[in-house]
Design a protein around this motif. Structure first.
Motif, short mmCIF file in Angstrom:
data_model
loop_
_atom_site.label_atom_id
_atom_site.label_comp_id
_atom_site.label_asym_id
_atom_site.label_seq_id
_atom_site.Cartn_x
_atom_site.Cartn_y
_atom_site.Cartn_z
N ILE A 1 1.00 -1.07 0.00
CA ILE A 1 0.11 -0.06 -0.04
C ILE A 1 0.83 0.98 0.14
CG2 ILE A 1 -1.96 1.27 1.61
CD1 ILE A 1 -2.62 -1.42 2.88
N GLU A 2 1.80 1.54 0.82
CA GLU A 2 2.93 2.41 1.27
C GLU A 2 3.49 2.48 -0.30
OE1 GLU A 2 4.61 3.31 4.93
OE2 GLU A 2 6.86 3.47 3.94
N ASN A 3 3.94 1.58 -0.52
CA ASN A 3 5.00 1.26 -1.69
C ASN A 3 4.19 1.58 -3.08
OD1 ASN A 3 7.46 1.13 -0.58
ND2 ASN A 3 7.28 -1.09 -0.93
N ALA A 4 2.81 1.79 -2.95
CA ALA A 4 2.26 2.59 -4.50
C ALA A 4 1.75 3.99 -4.61
CB ALA A 4 0.84 1.61 -4.21
N PHE A 5 2.57 4.81 -3.88
CA PHE A 5 1.73 6.14 -2.95
C PHE A 5 3.73 6.38 -3.57
CE2 PHE A 5 -0.67 5.18 0.07
CZ PHE A 5 -2.51 6.01 -0.89
N GLN A 6 2.93 8.05 -4.65
CA GLN A 6 4.52 8.39 -4.43
C GLN A 6 5.14 9.17 -3.47
OE1 GLN A 6 2.62 11.81 -7.08
NE2 GLN A 6 4.06 11.64 -9.08
N ALA A 7 6.20 9.26 -3.16
CA ALA A 7 7.21 9.83 -2.37
C ALA A 7 6.11 11.53 -1.41
CB ALA A 7 8.40 10.19 -2.73
N LYS A 8 5.87 12.05 -2.49
CA LYS A 8 5.18 13.26 -2.28
C LYS A 8 3.73 12.93 -1.97
CE LYS A 8 3.60 15.03 -6.15
NZ LYS A 8 3.59 15.94 -7.16
N GLU A 9 3.10 12.21 -2.55
CA GLU A 9 2.13 11.43 -1.97
C GLU A 9 1.90 11.65 -0.51
OE1 GLU A 9 -0.04 10.32 -6.02
OE2 GLU A 9 0.74 9.09 -4.91
N LEU A 10 2.80 10.75 -0.02
CA LEU A 10 3.09 9.95 1.15
C LEU A 10 3.16 10.29 2.64
CD1 LEU A 10 2.75 7.01 2.81
CD2 LEU A 10 5.08 6.52 2.06
#
Ligand SMILES: Nc1ncnc2c1ncn2[C@@H]1O[C@H](COP(=O)(O)OP(=O)(O)OP(=O)(O)O)[C@@H](O)[C@H]1O
Length: 291
Positions: A85-94
């Motif tokens: 789940i976490e890996n699917a986001f862009q760094a800035k989105e996370l």
């Protein structure tokens, strides 16, 4: 203030924490040391209410964290989570999603850290190197400004320069905005200067909890001519020893009495304290309890 009283945690038949009692102040950088499987992650997962203890009580500022809406936003766990789940986001989105969950989020500090760690924020987490993913997580930990911040091996994959940067930021931020930081690590040598206090956990039990200097003073390094060192250390608990030509260095467990010290000084022996890492290895190998 965090207070654990007789806390145990079991996973089926596995006892991960066994009757742990612990008090932690509101402001400290506390090292959490333990061998693999000692129970560090289990302890941190109880503190951030990811799990409930099998028995015993935990209070944070006098409240049970599981039943308190006030407490939960005050605690953050930064770990080496590799979830899809976490890996699917862009760094800035996370970073943006997390910011919305943290009442004390410092957006300007987050921006500064993104530049400092040179994070390519448009990349998805899964496309970042391991060290870069860790850097994003520690940025979240630092900018979150949660009064209780738990780091569980959070810097895995970071190179030495990046770890140094992280530690330096952690320290300067702590100096300006003190909080309770619990820091689980296997890099004892590298991190020990960071800790104002240290907890050593072994086989699910807290075997030592003391400030850095007190803990180190539980060991004594004796140096001098081999024969003199041998006769002085004979019969004492030896942590390690090495010969340097005609000289010898022996690390003993325990403090020396004043009489011992004076007698040995007369024979030309010198004393210092061992590193936290040496003490830690010794205490967890023998599984002994702090006296
Ligand atoms: N979800 C789980 N189910 C069953 N047993 C578990 C679970 N999580 C941890 N354990 C067990 O509980 C004990 C403590 O594990 P924990 O992960 O807390 O140790 P740790 O000190 O964080 O170890 P490491 O340094 O290797 O990360 C170990 O015996 C481990 O095998």
């Amino acid at each position: 203030m965090i207070n654990l009283e007789n806390v145990s945690l079991k996973y089926g038949n596995t006892v991960a924490l066994n009757n742990v009692s612990l008090k932690l102040p509101d402001q400290a950088i506390c090292g959490l040391l333990g061998r693999n499987g000692a129970g560090k992650t289990s302890l941190l997962s109880l503190l951030c209410a990811f799990r409930r203890p099998t028995s015993g009580t935990i209070t944070i500022s006098g409240e049970n964290p599981y039943e308190s809406r006030n407490i939960m936003p005050q605690i953050a766990l930064i770990d080496d989570d590799q979830s899809e789940i976490e890996n699917a986001f862009q760094a800035k989105e996370l970073i943006k999603i997390t910011a919305a969950l943290r009442p004390n989020w410092d957006a300007a500090y987050a921006e500064k850290l993104i530049k400092l760690f040179e994070i390519p924020v448009k990349k998805k987490m899964r496309d970042l190197s391991h060290g870069m993913r860790s850097a994003v997580r520690v940025i979240i930990g630092l900018a979150g400004q949660t009064p209780i911040t738990l780091y569980d091996e959070a810097y895995l994959g970071m190179d030495a320069a990046m770890r140094k940067l992280f530690i330096s930021e952690l320290l300067s931020d702590y100096t300006q905005r003190p909080k309770l930081i619990l820091f689980s690590t296997h890099f004892v040598n590298e991190m020990e200067g960071l800790f104002s206090e240290t907890i050593i956990i072994n086989k699910g039990q807290v075997i030592a909890h003391d400030d850095y200097d007190n803990l180190r003073s539980k060991g004594t390094v004796v140096t001098g001519f081999s024969e003199v060192v041998n006769s002085f250390t004979n019969g004492r608990e030896i942590l390690s020893q090495r010969v340097l030509g005609r000289q010898k260095e022996v690390v003993l467990f325990g403090e020396l009495s004043e009489n011992d010290r004076l007698a040995a000084e007369k024979k030309g022996l010198e004393f210092s304290h061992p590193s936290l890492q040496d003490l830690f290895i010794y205490m967890t190998e023998r599984g002994g309890k702090e006296e």
